[in-house]
Write an enzyme that holds these catalytic residues in place. Sequence first.
Site, PDB file in Angstrom:
ATOM      1  CG  ASN A   1     113.234 -60.497 -81.245  1.00 58.62           C
ATOM      2  OD1 ASN A   1     113.409 -61.460 -81.984  1.00 58.62           O
ATOM      3  ND2 ASN A   1     114.007 -60.263 -80.214  1.00 58.62           N
TER       4      ASN A   1
ATOM      5  CD  GLU B   1     117.008 -56.883 -79.660  1.00 59.85           C
ATOM      6  OE1 GLU B   1     118.241 -56.686 -79.752  1.00 59.85           O
ATOM      7  OE2 GLU B   1     116.497 -57.618 -78.788  1.00 59.85           O
TER       8      GLU B   1
ATOM      9  CB  CYS C   1     107.448 -57.922 -79.273  1.00 60.51           C
ATOM     10  SG  CYS C   1     108.061 -57.367 -77.678  1.00 60.51           S
TER      11      CYS C   1
ATOM     12  CD  GLU D   1     105.117 -61.683 -78.516  1.00 62.14           C
ATOM     13  OE1 GLU D   1     106.112 -61.128 -79.032  1.00 62.14           O
ATOM     14  OE2 GLU D   1     105.101 -62.062 -77.328  1.00 62.14           O
TER      15      GLU D   1
ATOM     16  CB  CYS E   1     106.473 -58.015 -73.039  1.00 63.82           C
ATOM     17  SG  CYS E   1     105.783 -57.177 -74.475  1.00 63.82           S
TER      18      CYS E   1
ATOM     19  CB  CYS F   1     103.261 -59.007 -76.630  1.00 65.91           C
ATOM     20  SG  CYS F   1     104.466 -58.223 -77.732  1.00 65.91           S
TER      21      CYS F   1
HETATM   22  N1  THU Z   1     110.514 -59.941 -76.934  1.00 68.76           N
HETATM   23  C1  THU Z   1     109.564 -60.381 -77.826  1.00 68.76           C
HETATM   24  O1  THU Z   1     109.807 -60.407 -79.040  1.00 68.76           O
HETATM   25  N2  THU Z   1     108.364 -60.773 -77.320  1.00 68.76           N
HETATM   26  C2  THU Z   1     108.034 -60.777 -76.004  1.00 68.76           C
HETATM   27  O2  THU Z   1     106.893 -61.094 -75.657  1.00 68.76           O
HETATM   28  C3  THU Z   1     109.039 -60.445 -75.000  1.00 68.76           C
HETATM   29  C4  THU Z   1     110.299 -59.850 -75.508  1.00 68.76           C
HETATM   30  C5  THU Z   1     111.816 -59.475 -77.470  1.00 68.76           C
HETATM   31  C6  THU Z   1     112.032 -57.983 -77.353  1.00 68.76           C
HETATM   32  C7  THU Z   1     113.546 -57.891 -77.365  1.00 68.76           C
HETATM   33  O3  THU Z   1     113.980 -57.831 -78.728  1.00 68.76           O
HETATM   34  C8  THU Z   1     113.999 -59.215 -76.756  1.00 68.76           C
HETATM   35  O4  THU Z   1     112.872 -60.073 -76.765  1.00 68.76           O
HETATM   36  C9  THU Z   1     114.523 -59.073 -75.341  1.00 68.76           C
HETATM   37  O5  THU Z   1     113.627 -58.419 -74.533  1.00 68.76           O
END
Ligand code: THU
Length: 129
Positions: A43, A45, A54, A56, A87, A90
């Site tokens: 991920n 940010e 994300c 994925e 999520c 994803c």
């Molecule tokens: N996140 C992912 O990388 N994949 C997911 O399927 C769920 C959430 C990340 C996004 C964000 O940077 C952190 O987790 C918190 O939500």
Amino acid sequence: MNNTTNLFSLATKAAQKAYCPYSKFAVGSAILSTNGNFYFGCNVENISYPVGTCAEAGAISAMIANGDTSIAEILIYADSQELISPCGACRQRIAEFATPQTLIHVANKQGTIKTYNITELLPHSFSEF
Ligand code: THU
């Protein structure tokens, strides 16, 4: 090393590189394509929160950039006690490149792994227009 062990290793290494200063929730994802290639992502940010991506999405982008379009296995690792639940966005991203045989593993830092197929994660998905 079997495929799942290899995916776990790649995803945990990617999670160590995650850029997540806001949530402090590190996620790594690794893919084995049906052509036998491995990819990974983490991920990333952003100070403008909705711009973050994300793990994925990163792994899928690496796969597509290398010319593969079919996922045999994907593992999503979160550096947490709880197993991550991918999520909704994803799940849709994975569905685009999944088959009914695609294995979708989720893993936590204790090394617990649970495996799903895409229909379990995204039932009644939008597929035709
Ligand atoms: N996140 C992912 O990388 N994949 C997911 O399927 C769920 C959430 C990340 C996004 C964000 O940077 C952190 O987790 C918190 O939500």
